[in-house]
Design an enzyme around this catalytic site. Structure first.
Site, PDB file in Angstrom:
ATOM      1  N   ILE A   1      -3.187  -7.832  -2.001  1.00  0.00           N
ATOM      2  CA  ILE A   1      -2.769  -7.687  -3.395  1.00  0.00           C
ATOM      3  C   ILE A   1      -1.347  -8.241  -3.512  1.00  0.00           C
ATOM      4  O   ILE A   1      -0.433  -7.731  -2.866  1.00  0.00           O
ATOM      5  CB  ILE A   1      -2.787  -6.205  -3.854  1.00  0.00           C
ATOM      6  CG1 ILE A   1      -4.102  -5.521  -3.438  1.00  0.00           C
ATOM      7  CG2 ILE A   1      -2.547  -6.087  -5.349  1.00  0.00           C
ATOM      8  CD1 ILE A   1      -5.309  -5.846  -4.263  1.00  0.00           C
TER       9      ILE A   1
ATOM     10  N   HIS B   1       5.297  -0.604  -4.317  1.00  0.00           N
ATOM     11  CA  HIS B   1       4.886   0.488  -3.461  1.00  0.00           C
ATOM     12  C   HIS B   1       5.357   1.766  -4.158  1.00  0.00           C
ATOM     13  O   HIS B   1       6.549   2.041  -4.224  1.00  0.00           O
ATOM     14  CB  HIS B   1       5.550   0.299  -2.094  1.00  0.00           C
ATOM     15  CG  HIS B   1       5.313   1.413  -1.137  1.00  0.00           C
ATOM     16  ND1 HIS B   1       4.879   1.208   0.140  1.00  0.00           N
ATOM     17  CD2 HIS B   1       5.446   2.746  -1.275  1.00  0.00           C
ATOM     18  CE1 HIS B   1       4.763   2.377   0.747  1.00  0.00           C
ATOM     19  NE2 HIS B   1       5.106   3.319  -0.088  1.00  0.00           N
TER      20      HIS B   1
ATOM     21  N   ARG C   1       3.534  14.362   6.125  1.00  0.00           N
ATOM     22  CA  ARG C   1       4.811  14.946   6.557  1.00  0.00           C
ATOM     23  C   ARG C   1       5.777  15.013   5.372  1.00  0.00           C
ATOM     24  O   ARG C   1       5.500  14.458   4.316  1.00  0.00           O
ATOM     25  CB  ARG C   1       5.431  14.047   7.615  1.00  0.00           C
ATOM     26  CG  ARG C   1       5.638  12.644   7.053  1.00  0.00           C
ATOM     27  CD  ARG C   1       6.443  11.710   7.923  1.00  0.00           C
ATOM     28  NE  ARG C   1       6.792  10.518   7.182  1.00  0.00           N
ATOM     29  CZ  ARG C   1       6.048   9.427   7.089  1.00  0.00           C
ATOM     30  NH1 ARG C   1       4.877   9.378   7.696  1.00  0.00           N
ATOM     31  NH2 ARG C   1       6.444   8.402   6.384  1.00  0.00           N
TER      32      ARG C   1
END
Ligand code: MV4
Length: 448
Positions: free
Chosen positions: A203, A208, A292
């Site tokens: 992509i 992000h 996490r």
């Protein structure tokens, strides 16, 4: 609430976790290596136990030794921080076996999300949009070529055990797959002990954007908005902010709801993050889940007013969430920059003794420090030594504060990436919110 916990980490994150423990009246047990005997996390801990030599394998990754210390000191729980043992299912399982609470999700959920192929499969089943691609391991280049034919070039060859860019490559033709497959497979096998490879459509021009979630053991799961982490260099995040300058409320809500569905579908408990790729049309695709507390969690804390470590501890003791989705605040704009001990020209780590440290103070400025004046920065660990987090009423004010704070930041004795962070903070394209994953190459290092 717990009375005694062991913090199985070092640097700024160990300090950060201990700070919340102190606020909650929890006794903290720190651990340290030979290289860290004078480190801030050792000084701050109520009690600090020596693990072993400076290399992580001898100390912070030494499961047997850490568990021995935890039993000896009667720790009720272990907070793993990020990196190191934080996403090691074996460590989580060993804690569970000994009756020590691992502050995080269960070991089987860690293992499931650790396999990027299994994670893709689980998300497809849950109805979460995933990048077009294959959710099974490909045995050789010819199988990858057949898959790429169906998906359409360019595709991304990825390692199932990867995540940080290792074993990953963009490929544009059959020939490129033939050249790339075995090398990446070998790298993945050497690095992770697992050479399983898969392919996805590549992509382009993406961002992000990740969603922070919290889930308790009673079936309550909420999302704490997003963090945009597009500004990276070689898969190392440099700048993170919340909220994203790119999302509108509709997409924000859709991504938040998708993240909650994703977490519920795998029985997730504790704090977690769902990473998405977002394309120019604001289509979002599941990329991976981090099980996490993340490096960039402070920007979420700044806009929500929550203490994520306190939330993690409460969930781990069996408590339920004290807030519902409707109560989650989204107030102001926060930006975090990661300060690395590295040469700003070569990007090589720059170990040495910190001879002077002068950090700017002020309203809306927060520091997370893993070092102090006179600290030695050694080559054994991640070169990230500090984080600077700023908050403004809106994004422009946060950027103004970031510029001012960076210009006053004084570190001597080692080289840092502060000059690069200043170039980002002062760039008109950063100000305008053109924060794609290409930012550093396009505007800072001018590769293209
Ligand atoms: C991608 C992608 C585009 N398409 N996957 C990078 C790290 C890892 N967590 C996943 N990453 C990406 N996966 C598909 N199918 C873009 C990235 C990506 C990236 C790629 C090249 C250079 C910089 C990047 C920064 C963030 C994400």
């Amino acid at each position: 609430m717990f009375k005694r916990i062991l913090i199985a980490n070092r640097g700024e994150i160990a300090v950060r976790i201990m700070r919340t423990c102190k606020l909650l009246g929890i006794y903290t047990i720190g651990v340290y290596s030979q290289a860290d005997s004078d480190a801030p996390h050792v000084k701050l801990a109520d009690e600090a136990c020596f693990l072993g030599g400076p290399r992580v394998a001898e100390s912070y990754l030494n499961i047997d030794k850490i568990l021995e210390v935890a039993l000896q000191t009667k720790a009720e729980a272990i907070h793993p921080g990020y990196g190191l043992l934080s996403e090691n299912p074996e460590f989580a399982r060993r804690c569970e076996e000994l009756g020590i609470v691992f502050i995080g999700p269960s070991h089987d959920v860690i293992a499931l999300m650790g396999s990027k192929i299994e994670a893709r499969k689980a998300m497809e089943t849950a109805g979460i949009p995933v990048v077009p691609g294959k959710s099974f391991p490909l045995t050789d280049a010819e199988e990858a070529i057949a898959a790429a034919k169906q998906i359409g070039y360019p595709v991304m060859l990825k390692a199932s055990a990867g995540g940080g860019g290792i074993g990953m490559q963009i490929v544009k033709s059959d020939d490129e797959i033939r050249k790339a497959f075995e090398g990446n497979q070998k790298r993945a096998k050497d690095f992770f002990g697992d050479g399983s490879m898969y392919v996805e459509k590549y992509i382009e021009h993406t961002r992000h954007i990740e969603i922070q979630i919290l889930a308790d053991g009673a079936g309550n799961t909420i999302y704490l908005w997003e963090r945009e982490c597009s500004i990276q260099r070689r898969h190392q995040k440099v700048v993170e902010e919340a909220p994203s300058p790119f999302l509108d409320e509709t997409v924000r809500q859709k991504m938040g709801e998708a993240a909650v569905t994703a977490a519920k579908s795998i029985g997730y408990k504790n704090a977690g993050t769902i990473e998405f790729l977002v394309d120019e049309q604001k289509q979002f695709y599941f990329l991976e889940m981090n099980t996490r507390l993340q490096v960039e969690h402070p920007v979420t804390e700044e806009i929500t007013g929550l203490d994520l470590v306190a939330e993690q501890l409460r969930i781990a003791t069996g408590g339920t969430l004290t807030i519902t989705q409707g109560d989650v605040k989204k107030d102001g704009h926060a930006i975090e920059v990661r300060i690395y001990a590295e040469d700003p020209k070569t990007f090589y780590p720059s170990p040495g003794k910190i001879t002077k440290l002068n950090i700017p103070q002020g309203s809306g400025i927060r520091h997370e420090l893993g070092i102090h004046e006179a600290s030695m920065v050694t080559p054994y660990y991640d070169p990230m030594i500090a984080k600077l987090v700023v908050k403004g009423k809106e994004r422009d004010e946060a950027i103004d504060k970031l510029q001012a704070a960076l210009s006053k930041y004084e570190i001597q004795g080692i080289k840092t990436n502060i000059p690069m962070l200043q170039s980002v903070a002062e760039h008109p394209k950063f100000r305008s919110g053109d924060t794609t994953t290409a930012f550093i190459d396009k505007y800072i290092n001018r590769k293209t």
